[in-house]
Motif scaffolding. Structure first.
Motif, PDB file in Angstrom:
ATOM      1  N   ILE A 162      11.132  12.839  -5.372  1.00  0.00           N
ATOM      2  CA  ILE A 162      10.934  11.529  -5.854  1.00  0.00           C
ATOM      3  C   ILE A 162       9.509  11.059  -6.270  1.00  0.00           C
ATOM      4  O   ILE A 162       8.924  10.451  -7.397  1.00  0.00           O
ATOM      5  CB  ILE A 162      11.731  10.377  -5.252  1.00  0.00           C
ATOM      6  CG1 ILE A 162      13.124  10.788  -5.356  1.00  0.00           C
ATOM      7  CG2 ILE A 162      11.485   9.022  -5.765  1.00  0.00           C
ATOM      8  CD1 ILE A 162      14.194   9.905  -4.242  1.00  0.00           C
ATOM      9  N   GLY A 163       8.797  11.541  -4.992  1.00  0.00           N
ATOM     10  CA  GLY A 163       7.266  10.915  -5.235  1.00  0.00           C
ATOM     11  C   GLY A 163       6.376  11.687  -6.281  1.00  0.00           C
ATOM     12  O   GLY A 163       5.666  10.979  -6.912  1.00  0.00           O
ATOM     13  N   MET A 164       6.725  12.983  -6.267  1.00  0.00           N
ATOM     14  CA  MET A 164       6.107  13.630  -7.596  1.00  0.00           C
ATOM     15  C   MET A 164       6.497  13.203  -8.910  1.00  0.00           C
ATOM     16  O   MET A 164       5.751  13.440  -9.855  1.00  0.00           O
ATOM     17  CB  MET A 164       6.628  15.170  -7.309  1.00  0.00           C
ATOM     18  CG  MET A 164       5.739  15.935  -6.082  1.00  0.00           C
ATOM     19  SD  MET A 164       6.028  17.917  -6.194  1.00  0.00           S
ATOM     20  CE  MET A 164       7.592  18.096  -5.210  1.00  0.00           C
ATOM     21  N   ARG A 165       7.926  12.891  -9.015  1.00  0.00           N
ATOM     22  CA  ARG A 165       8.413  12.343 -10.391  1.00  0.00           C
ATOM     23  C   ARG A 165       7.636  11.115 -10.656  1.00  0.00           C
ATOM     24  O   ARG A 165       7.150  10.833 -11.790  1.00  0.00           O
ATOM     25  CB  ARG A 165       9.794  12.258 -10.275  1.00  0.00           C
ATOM     26  CG  ARG A 165      10.586  11.760 -11.736  1.00  0.00           C
ATOM     27  CD  ARG A 165      12.000  11.812 -11.535  1.00  0.00           C
ATOM     28  NE  ARG A 165      12.536  13.152 -11.536  1.00  0.00           N
ATOM     29  CZ  ARG A 165      13.057  13.735 -10.628  1.00  0.00           C
ATOM     30  NH1 ARG A 165      13.164  13.088  -9.458  1.00  0.00           N
ATOM     31  NH2 ARG A 165      13.570  14.994 -10.686  1.00  0.00           N
TER      32      ARG A 165
ATOM     33  N   LYS B 104       4.844  10.188 -13.690  1.00  0.00           N
ATOM     34  CA  LYS B 104       4.825   9.032 -14.791  1.00  0.00           C
ATOM     35  C   LYS B 104       3.631   8.195 -14.827  1.00  0.00           C
ATOM     36  O   LYS B 104       3.536   7.859 -15.915  1.00  0.00           O
ATOM     37  CB  LYS B 104       6.051   8.168 -14.293  1.00  0.00           C
ATOM     38  CG  LYS B 104       7.559   8.632 -14.334  1.00  0.00           C
ATOM     39  CD  LYS B 104       8.538   7.588 -14.004  1.00  0.00           C
ATOM     40  CE  LYS B 104      10.111   8.112 -14.118  1.00  0.00           C
ATOM     41  NZ  LYS B 104      10.837   6.907 -13.536  1.00  0.00           N
ATOM     42  N   LEU B 105       2.856   8.264 -13.709  1.00  0.00           N
ATOM     43  CA  LEU B 105       1.728   7.550 -13.754  1.00  0.00           C
ATOM     44  C   LEU B 105       0.721   8.402 -14.411  1.00  0.00           C
ATOM     45  O   LEU B 105      -0.091   7.688 -15.359  1.00  0.00           O
ATOM     46  CB  LEU B 105       1.009   7.376 -12.329  1.00  0.00           C
ATOM     47  CG  LEU B 105       2.180   6.602 -11.461  1.00  0.00           C
ATOM     48  CD1 LEU B 105       1.012   6.561 -10.119  1.00  0.00           C
ATOM     49  CD2 LEU B 105       1.713   4.978 -11.854  1.00  0.00           C
ATOM     50  N   ALA B 106       1.057   9.866 -14.496  1.00  0.00           N
ATOM     51  CA  ALA B 106       0.016  10.445 -15.376  1.00  0.00           C
ATOM     52  C   ALA B 106       0.437  10.756 -16.754  1.00  0.00           C
ATOM     53  O   ALA B 106      -0.257  11.635 -17.707  1.00  0.00           O
ATOM     54  CB  ALA B 106      -0.352  11.753 -14.915  1.00  0.00           C
ATOM     55  N   ASN B 107       1.643   9.964 -17.341  1.00  0.00           N
ATOM     56  CA  ASN B 107       2.284  10.335 -18.587  1.00  0.00           C
ATOM     57  C   ASN B 107       2.538  11.713 -18.783  1.00  0.00           C
ATOM     58  O   ASN B 107       2.359  12.304 -19.972  1.00  0.00           O
ATOM     59  CB  ASN B 107       1.552   9.812 -19.675  1.00  0.00           C
ATOM     60  CG  ASN B 107       1.116   8.188 -19.762  1.00  0.00           C
ATOM     61  OD1 ASN B 107       1.991   7.526 -19.360  1.00  0.00           O
ATOM     62  ND2 ASN B 107      -0.009   7.628 -19.966  1.00  0.00           N
ATOM     63  N   ALA B 108       3.130  12.376 -17.799  1.00  0.00           N
ATOM     64  CA  ALA B 108       3.466  13.770 -17.834  1.00  0.00           C
ATOM     65  C   ALA B 108       4.969  13.931 -17.638  1.00  0.00           C
ATOM     66  O   ALA B 108       5.460  13.410 -16.997  1.00  0.00           O
ATOM     67  CB  ALA B 108       2.642  14.637 -16.938  1.00  0.00           C
ATOM     68  N   GLU B 109       5.282  14.965 -18.280  1.00  0.00           N
ATOM     69  CA  GLU B 109       6.832  15.414 -18.215  1.00  0.00           C
ATOM     70  C   GLU B 109       6.963  16.346 -16.957  1.00  0.00           C
ATOM     71  O   GLU B 109       6.262  17.125 -16.770  1.00  0.00           O
ATOM     72  CB  GLU B 109       7.415  16.083 -19.532  1.00  0.00           C
ATOM     73  CG  GLU B 109       7.371  15.253 -20.648  1.00  0.00           C
ATOM     74  CD  GLU B 109       7.744  16.081 -21.907  1.00  0.00           C
ATOM     75  OE1 GLU B 109       8.418  17.250 -21.755  1.00  0.00           O
ATOM     76  OE2 GLU B 109       7.745  15.512 -22.930  1.00  0.00           O
ATOM     77  N   PHE B 110       8.016  15.905 -16.047  1.00  0.00           N
ATOM     78  CA  PHE B 110       8.114  16.680 -14.809  1.00  0.00           C
ATOM     79  C   PHE B 110       9.579  17.191 -14.585  1.00  0.00           C
ATOM     80  O   PHE B 110      10.821  16.723 -15.047  1.00  0.00           O
ATOM     81  CB  PHE B 110       8.071  15.408 -13.590  1.00  0.00           C
ATOM     82  CG  PHE B 110       8.370  16.193 -12.343  1.00  0.00           C
ATOM     83  CD1 PHE B 110       7.422  16.744 -11.324  1.00  0.00           C
ATOM     84  CD2 PHE B 110       9.599  16.100 -11.787  1.00  0.00           C
ATOM     85  CE1 PHE B 110       7.564  17.163 -10.031  1.00  0.00           C
ATOM     86  CE2 PHE B 110       9.735  16.503 -10.455  1.00  0.00           C
ATOM     87  CZ  PHE B 110       8.630  17.208  -9.808  1.00  0.00           C
ATOM     88  N   SER B 111       9.575  18.483 -14.129  1.00  0.00           N
ATOM     89  CA  SER B 111      11.065  19.090 -14.032  1.00  0.00           C
ATOM     90  C   SER B 111      11.000  20.110 -12.958  1.00  0.00           C
ATOM     91  O   SER B 111       9.958  20.665 -12.584  1.00  0.00           O
ATOM     92  CB  SER B 111      11.134  19.927 -15.413  1.00  0.00           C
ATOM     93  OG  SER B 111      10.294  20.983 -15.614  1.00  0.00           O
TER      94      SER B 111
END
Length: 739
Positions: free
Chosen positions: A707-710, A714-721
């Protein structure tokens, strides 16, 4: 066969009153329309006569104003005023001919009887047209010797001006005699001849005889009284003002108006041809017709109050104008309008006979009669047809109503089922058919227990029972587990049974559940972050207490011992001991510095601020290798990348958290960090060969690392998977577009 209440003739008995009532309505409407149309026609006639009278009055007024303007034009002619100023009324013949030519041009433009130049005593100086003998029948009575003159004419300045003119004439004659005797004599003879002509002209009576001109602000005096003559005319006197403000003479215009106004009043009307226009002059309680053959008349000639002549005289005496109606001057009923000509005592009368105004009523009356007759005939035929078509019309309306209701049911966004009190399906729309995968024929007419298995266990049964028990509408939300569908149902009691409306709210319900779950996760994450912050502070405090505190305490004790030894004196053996203690203290200080650097680095790696993102990740890999048995490696296709502080910190923490999870939980032997930059797209993949986990199974709110990584992504405007399977390791991917 059942007995029918619709006996022959019964329908007709019901329709006959309607037929009679309709006939009466048509006749009354026709009569009403007739009288309303008649009033409209008379009103239109009044409007036409008002427009005609107003227009003619304005035309007459403008015509008089133009004649007055011509008089002012002559009076302000510089050639005339300069000659009067220089010579008085003894104007040289050559100059007089020029002035006469101007008078003649103006006289020929209109039907002037006379245009003349008078001196200030009213005697003729210059004449065009008929002699100005002033024998008007309407001149105010007095003797020539008692005739009053305006003050401006009798003023001393005017007399001096006249004498000055004579002196100038004598002086001119004397000078001409000295310079050229023959020429002087000729001029003197010509002047004498002119004076003789003027005196001969003045032998008649003055146009001002028995009249006292009262000049207005425009230096004009208009006498209307000649309008009552047998040949009506208008006299206009215009003062000729010299440069010194005195009156040097008077322009006299006498114009016959009958022929002029005939052109205005007798031309073809743009209104109805029956409209008659007349011009009257009202003087001494008597009406004088100007342009027609009527004789002057008084109120005694038309004593009846319904007479137009009586009404015209009454309106003229009271100064009124407007519409009038009565027996016309030709003894025919008329409607008309009387308008005053401003400032000139004239009246314009426009009228039309009531018969002419009502002439369009004849075809309307015929048409109304035809309409009434046709209405009676058609109504009679319609009566017989109406009864025969009643049943057909009723049947058609029922079919149309049913079709309309069906279209309404189909247009509804909700599914609809109507059941009777026996729970038998009466009608449905297409929504439940599509949901149940059946046809309308398989539902309509069947009982609900025949349609639904275990009907008494369904939410439909329980909601219907609640409606039957309470007699009120029931609103419910139900879940069909076998199809993973949420329904919102509305059950309404009606006279025919129960109306059931339902709608699929699966998407909205699941979205709300997801939002509730996300909200709970965020709340749990917030609590976790607060606890993690407290744990981090506790660890830092413990590190400082256990590591730095002990070292500093030992150093403090050693320093105290060294102080006491030094105070008591030292020998070589003691000196060696002191040196050994200093060496130990130096090592402790180095150890303390290293501990401080480690703590600071864990809080915020200095290499991220000073050497950049790539160097910070390489340092993290080296540290992870040193702290575990996992073989970490890093691969990049670039040397350095420019990221803002917030983005670089967020990405670094995600990689740091991933490395920590690999070391603590994955049981992996190798891990790889791949960083690639292609066409402005920055990609990071963190792989390990650990035990993995089932990423499709929700783990409640305890996976705070993911959850923290996700959230950091979002703060870095990056897509996380995250991709992981049990026994096949885990892959964490980050993708972002660089500006």
């Amino acid at each position: 066969m059942p007995h029918s209440n619709n006996k022959p003739g019964k329908g007709y008995k019901k329709v006959y009153p309607i037929f009679i009532f309709l006939t009466i309505i048509v006749m009354v409407s026709a009569a009403y329309y007739y009288f309303v149309t008649r009033e409209d026609l008379l009103l239109e006639g009044r409007r036409q006569t008002e427009v005609a009278a107003t227009e003619k009055a304005e035309m007459v007024f403008q015509w008089f104003e133009e004649r007055r303007s011509e008089g002012r034009y002559l009076a302000r002619n510089p050639e005339l005023t300069e000659n009067l100023a220089q010579f008085g009324t003894n104007i040289p013949a050559i100059n007089m001919e020029k002035i006469r030519a101007g008078f003649e041009r103006l006289k020929n433009n209109h039907d002037y009887i006379t245009i003349a130049l008078l001196d200030i005593n009213g005697k003729t100086v210059l004449l065009t047209g008929e002699a100005t003998n002033g024998n008007s029948t309407n001149n105010l009575a007095t003797d020539d010797n008692q005739s009053q003159k305006p003050n401006s004419i009798n003023s001393p300045k005017a007399k001096n001006n006249d004498n000055t003119g004579k002196n100038n004439q004598n002086q001119t004659t004397e000078n001409n005699t000295k310079n050229n005797d023959n020429t002087g004599k000729n001029n003197q003879n010509q002047t004498a001849e002119n004076n003789t002509t003027a005196n001969n002209t003045n032998s008649g009576n003055s146009p001002l005889k028995n009249r006292t001109p009262q000049f207005d602000s425009l230096d004009q005096f208009v006498d209307h009284t000649p309008l009552a003559d047998n040949q009506p005319s208008l006299d206009i006197f215009t003062a000729v003002r010299l440069h010194n403000g005195e009156i040097g003479g008077i322009i006299y215009q006498k114009i016959a108006i009958a022929s002029e106004f005939s052109n205005i009043f007798l031309t073809k009307e743009k209104y109805k041809t029956e409209t008659r226009n007349r011009l009257f002059y009202f003087y001494n309680d008597k009406i004088y017709p100007i342009i027609d053959t009527l004789k002057p008349f008084t109120i005694a000639d038309y004593p009846g109050k319904e007479s137009v002549g009586y009404i015209i005289i009454k309106m003229a005496k009271s100064g009124k104008e407007g519409k009038l109606q009565g027996v016309g001057l030709e003894k025919i009923d008329k409607i008309g309008n009387l308008q005053k000509v401003k400032n000139y005592g004239l009246l314009v009368y426009s009228a039309i006979t009531t018969g002419a105004a009502e002439k369009p009523l004849l075809p309307i009356t015929i048409l109304l009669g035809i309409i009434v007759l046709a209405t009676i005939v058609v109504s009679g035929l319609a009566t017989s047809l109406l009864v025969k078509k009643q049943e057909l019309t009723l049947s058609k309306k029922l079919s149309e109503t049913e079709a309309f209701l069906e279209s309404l049911r189909e247009e509804m966004s909700d599914g609809f089922i109507l059941v009777d009190h026996d729970l038998r399906v009466v009608t449905v729309n297409s929504k439940p058919l599509a949901f149940m995968g059946t046809t309308r024929e398989n539902l309509v007419g069947k009982l609900l227990p025949e349609i639904f298995d275990n009907f008494e266990d369904t939410f439909i049964y329980h909601n219907i029972q609640e409606v039957i028990r309470t007699g009120k509408a029931v609103l419910s939300t139900d879940y069909i587990k076998s199809r993973d569908i949420y329904f919102q149902g509305k059950f309404y009691p009606i006279s025919r049974g129960i109306a059931i409306f339902f709608s699929d709210i699966t998407e909205e319900t699941k979205l709300k559940q997801k939002m509730d779950e996300t909200h709970a996760q965020l709340q749990a994450l917030t609590s976790h972050l607060q606890q993690a912050t407290e744990n981090e502070r506790e660890a830092i405090a413990r590190e400082i207490h256990d590591e730095l505190g002990q070292v500093l305490s030992v150093m403090k004790i050693n320093l105290s011992m060294m102080k006491n030894i030094i105070k008591s004196g030292v020998n070589d053996r003691v000196k060696d001991n002191l040196l050994n203690e200093v060496e130990v203290m130096s090592k402790n200080i180095d150890k303390t510095v290293k501990q401080l650097r480690r703590i600071i680095t864990e809080l915020r790696p200095e290499v991220l601020d000073h050497l950049g993102f790539v160097a910070a990740v390489e340092w993290l890999v080296d540290e992870s290798k040193a702290r575990s048995s996992v073989k970490f490696s890093i691969n990049t296709n670039f040397e350095e990348i420019e990221l803002d502080k917030m983005t670089s910190t967020a990405l670094f923490r995600i990689i740091q958290e991933s490395c920590t999870n690999i070391i603590r939980h994955s049981e992996a032997t190798t891990a790889t960090i791949d960083m690639n930059l292609d066409n402005g797209i920055f990609r990071i993949k963190i792989r390990d060969n650990g035990r993995g986990f089932d990423s499709t199974v929700k783990k409640g709110y305890t996976s705070f690392g993911l959850i923290g990584m996700r959230e950091r992504a979002k703060l870095a405007n990056a897509e996380f998977s995250v991709e992981s399977e049990i026994g096949k390791g885990t892959v964490i991917s980050l993708t972002m577009k660089l500006s």
